[in-house]
Scaffold this motif. Structure first.
Motif, PDB file in Angstrom:
ATOM      1  N   ALA A 109       0.841  -1.263   0.013  1.00  0.00           N
ATOM      2  CA  ALA A 109       0.312  -0.182   0.029  1.00  0.00           C
ATOM      3  C   ALA A 109       0.571   1.064  -0.469  1.00  0.00           C
ATOM      4  O   ALA A 109       1.043   1.874  -1.095  1.00  0.00           O
ATOM      5  N   ILE A 110       1.574   1.021   0.434  1.00  0.00           N
ATOM      6  CA  ILE A 110       2.876   2.353   0.455  1.00  0.00           C
ATOM      7  C   ILE A 110       3.538   2.508  -0.223  1.00  0.00           C
ATOM      8  O   ILE A 110       3.407   3.722  -1.055  1.00  0.00           O
ATOM      9  N   PHE A 111       4.024   1.902  -1.198  1.00  0.00           N
ATOM     10  CA  PHE A 111       4.867   1.827  -2.252  1.00  0.00           C
ATOM     11  C   PHE A 111       3.359   2.437  -3.400  1.00  0.00           C
ATOM     12  O   PHE A 111       4.134   3.071  -4.162  1.00  0.00           O
ATOM     13  N   LEU A 112       2.352   1.381  -3.809  1.00  0.00           N
ATOM     14  CA  LEU A 112       1.295   1.952  -4.200  1.00  0.00           C
ATOM     15  C   LEU A 112       1.144   3.833  -4.116  1.00  0.00           C
ATOM     16  O   LEU A 112       0.834   4.351  -4.831  1.00  0.00           O
ATOM     17  N   ALA A 113       1.291   3.805  -3.397  1.00  0.00           N
ATOM     18  CA  ALA A 113       0.439   5.180  -2.453  1.00  0.00           C
ATOM     19  C   ALA A 113       1.488   6.559  -3.067  1.00  0.00           C
ATOM     20  O   ALA A 113       0.681   7.240  -3.458  1.00  0.00           O
ATOM     21  N   LEU A 114       3.125   5.999  -2.811  1.00  0.00           N
ATOM     22  CA  LEU A 114       3.594   7.060  -3.400  1.00  0.00           C
ATOM     23  C   LEU A 114       3.896   7.244  -4.506  1.00  0.00           C
ATOM     24  O   LEU A 114       3.844   8.292  -5.335  1.00  0.00           O
ATOM     25  N   VAL A 115       3.403   5.995  -5.537  1.00  0.00           N
ATOM     26  CA  VAL A 115       3.999   6.328  -6.951  1.00  0.00           C
ATOM     27  C   VAL A 115       1.972   7.309  -7.373  1.00  0.00           C
ATOM     28  O   VAL A 115       2.672   7.817  -8.282  1.00  0.00           O
ATOM     29  N   VAL A 116       1.679   6.598  -7.015  1.00  0.00           N
ATOM     30  CA  VAL A 116       0.596   7.328  -7.272  1.00  0.00           C
ATOM     31  C   VAL A 116       0.405   8.452  -7.183  1.00  0.00           C
ATOM     32  O   VAL A 116      -0.527   9.581  -7.877  1.00  0.00           O
ATOM     33  N   ILE A 117       0.324   8.686  -5.867  1.00  0.00           N
ATOM     34  CA  ILE A 117       0.562  10.528  -5.417  1.00  0.00           C
ATOM     35  C   ILE A 117       1.296  11.501  -6.392  1.00  0.00           C
ATOM     36  O   ILE A 117       0.913  12.058  -7.134  1.00  0.00           O
ATOM     37  N   ALA A 118       2.827  10.868  -6.353  1.00  0.00           N
ATOM     38  CA  ALA A 118       3.471  11.466  -7.440  1.00  0.00           C
ATOM     39  C   ALA A 118       3.106  11.943  -9.043  1.00  0.00           C
ATOM     40  O   ALA A 118       2.809  12.546  -9.582  1.00  0.00           O
ATOM     41  N   PHE A 119       2.052  10.370  -9.343  1.00  0.00           N
ATOM     42  CA  PHE A 119       1.673  10.278 -10.880  1.00  0.00           C
ATOM     43  C   PHE A 119       0.890  11.666 -10.593  1.00  0.00           C
ATOM     44  O   PHE A 119       1.223  12.882 -11.717  1.00  0.00           O
TER      45      PHE A 119
END
Length: 449
Positions: free
Chosen positions: A3-13
Motif C-alpha cells: 500500500a505504501i509503495f502504491l500510494a507513493l507512486v500514485v501521489i507522485a503521478f
C-alpha cells in the motif's frame, strides 16, 4: 509495504498530472521530469548497492570472525543474570532462555542475520510454556519489546552505507545510536511490565509441565500454518539462517554483568564528549580489534573473514530490488513536487523540535518496513543537500540504527507460532519506537545541529 509503495507512486503521478494540466508555461514539463526522475532513481539505486558491496563485505567479514570466536556466547553469559530476573516465568535452563539471550546478543552486535533465527526459535520455545495457545504471554510481549528496541553497540549496516556514500566519519553515529537504543530499551521493558497488568491473559486452556512441552509434535499451530522459517517473507539483511552456536548453561557472576552494564553506560557520555576525536579511530580500531580477538581465540581469521565477506556480498546484491522500488517511488515523489509540498507544510511544525520534514517520512516508515526506510535513508544521504554528514543525514542514520521494523517483527515472530491475540505487545513495542525517535532527535540535535 504494498500500500505504501502504491500510494507513493500514485501521489507522485497525480501531482505531476495536475501540474501538467494546469501549467501555462511551455517550458515546464512535470510529466517528462517525472519520467526522467524514475529512470535516474533506478540507476542510482543499482549504483548505490554496488558501491555498498565492498564495505558490507568488510563489516560482515569482521563480524563473522567475532561470531566464530564466541563473542555471542560471551555476551549471552553476561546477559543471563539479568534475563532470569526479567523473565521469572521462564525456567533458567529452558531452551527459550538461551534462544532469547542469543537473539539479544546478536542484536547488540548488529547481526540481523543471526538475530532473526534465534528470535523465531525463542518464540517457538516460549510457546511450549504457553498455557493459552493463540494468545501472547507476558514473556513473549516482553521479549519482542526488547527485541524491537535492543541496545545496539555496532549498527554495522548503517555504518557501511555511510562509508559507501563518502562520509568523513561513517562511525560517528555510534554514540547517538547507543544513546537512543538505551532509552528505547528501558522504555520497552517498562511499557511491557506496566501494560501486562492491564492486559490480562485468558484462562489457561492446557496444563504446562514445569519444563515446558518437550515433545516437538506438541507445538500445535491454531492457525494451521506451520511453514518453515525459510518460507516466510523477510526484510533485507534479516534472512533467517541456520546457526550453530553453543547456548551457555550458566552466566557470569552478577557483579561481572553489573560492571559491564556500568561500563556501557559510561561509554555514552565519553563518546558524546570526545566523539569527534574518537570517530576517526573507530573503524581502524574495529578491524584490528576483531582480527586480534579472532587470533587469540584460535580462529583462522583469513578464511572466516572471506566467508563473512561472501555473506556481505550477497546481502548487498539482495537489497538491489528493494532499493530500486523505494528509490524510484521517492524519486518520482520528489520530481512531481509532492515531496516539496509536504516539506513546506510539515517542516515549520517539526523543525523547531529538531526533526526536519525531510526526515519525517523515514521516522514514520521505519516501524512498517525496513527496506522502505532503508531506501528513504539512502535517498536522503545520496542527495548533496542532505548528505551523510549533515544534521539530516546523521538523524536518519541514527533513526535507522535505533528503531526496528516493529510490524514486520511481530508478524513474522507471532506468525511462526500461530499467535493471533498479541495483547500489549504492539503497544509496548511502539512505545519503545517512539522513545527511540525522541531520543535520536534530541541527541543528534544536541551534537550536530
Amino acid at each position: 509495504m504494498n500500500a505504501i509503495f502504491l500510494a507513493l507512486v500514485v501521489i507522485a503521478f497525480t501531482t505531476a498530472a495536475l501540474r501538467e494540466l494546469r501549467s501555462t508555461d511551455p517550458e515546464e514539463r512535470p510529466m517528462a521530469d517525472l519520467s526522467e526522475g524514475a529512470v535516474e532513481a533506478a540507476g542510482a539505486a543499482v549504483e548505490l548497492a554496488l558501491g555498498l558491496v565492498g564495505v558490507m563485505a568488510l563489516f560482515l567479514g569482521l563480524m563473522k570472525i567475532a561470531e566464530a570466536g564466541g563473542l555471542l556466547t560471551v555476551l549471552a553469559r553476561l546477559l543471563r543474570p539479568l534475563m532470569v530476573r526479567l523473565f521469572p516465568d521462564v525456567p533458567p535452563e529452558h531452551p527459550a532462555m538461551g534462544a532469547m539471550i542469543l537473539n539479544f546478543s546478536a542484536n547488540i552486535l548488529g547481526l540481523g542475520n543471526a538475530a532473526t533465527p534465534f528470535g523465531i526459535r525463542a518464540m517457538q520455545e516460549l510457546e511450549k510454556l504457553n498455557p493459552h495457545p493463540g494468545t501472547a504471554t507476558n514473556a513473549m510481549a516482553l521479549f519482542l519489546a526488547i527485541n524491537t528496541s535492543s541496545i545496539t553497540l555496532l549498527p554495522t549496516g548503517v555504518i557501511a552505507l555511510r562509508a559507501s556514500l563518502g562520509s568523513e566519519d561513517p562511525a560517528a553515529i555510534l554514540p547517538t545510536t547507543l544513546f537512543a537504543t538505551l532509552f528505547a530499551t528501558v522504555a520497552g521493558i517498562t511499557s511491557a511490565l506496566v501494560l501486562q497488568r492491564w492486559f490480562r491473559p485468558p484462562a489457561a486452556t492446557r496444563e504446562i509441565p514445569p519444563g515446558g512441552l518437550d515433545d516437538p509434535d506438541a507445538e500445535a499451530d491454531p492457525a494451521g500454518d506451520r511453514r518453515s522459517d525459510a518460507d516466510r517473507d523477510t526484510e533485507p539483511g534479516e534472512q533467517p539462517q541456520p546457526m550453530n552456536i553453543e547456548v551457555p548453561a550458566e552466566g557470569y557472576p552478577a557483579w561481572v554483568s553489573i560492571l559491564v552494564l556500568l561500563g556501557v553506560l559510561a561509554i555514552i557520555p565519553l563518546t558524546i564528549i570526545y566523539g569527534q576525536a574518537i570517530a576517526p579511530w573507530i573503524i581502524p580500531g574495529l578491524v584490528v580489534g576483531f582480527l586480534t580477538y579472532g587470533v587469540i581465540r584460535g580462529v583462522p581469521v583469513y578464511e572466516v573473514f572471506v566467508e563473512g565477506a561472501k555473506e556481505g556480498f550477497n546481502v548487498a546484491l539482495r537489497i538491489i530490488p528493494y532499493l530500486v522500488a523505494i528509490l524510484v517511488a521517492v524519486g518520482m515523489l520528489r520530481e512531481s513536487g509532492a515531496l516539496g509540498m509536504f516539506v513546506g507544510l510539515v517542516g515549520p511544525w517539526t523543525t523547531p523540535f529538531g526533526l526536519p520534514a525531510e526526515a519525517l517520512p523515514m521516522a514514520l516508515l521505519r516501524p512498517l518496513s525496513g527496506s522502505g526506510a532503508y531506501g528513504i535513508m539512502a535517498g536522503i544521504m545520496q542527495d548533496p543537500a542532505t548528505g551523510p554528514d549533515t544534521h539530516v543525514g546523521m538523524l536518519v542514520s541514527t533513526l535507522q540504527g535505533s528503531t526496528e521494523t516493529t510490524f514486520y517483527v511481530l508478524a513474522v515472530y507471532f506468525g511462526a507460532i500461530g499467535v493471533k491475540r498479541v495483547r500489549h505487545t504492539l503497544a509496548a513495542a511502539l512505545s519503545a519506537d517512539a522513545v527511540a525517535v525522541v531520543a535520536a532527535v534530541a541527541i543528534v540535535a544536541w551534537l550536530y545541529l
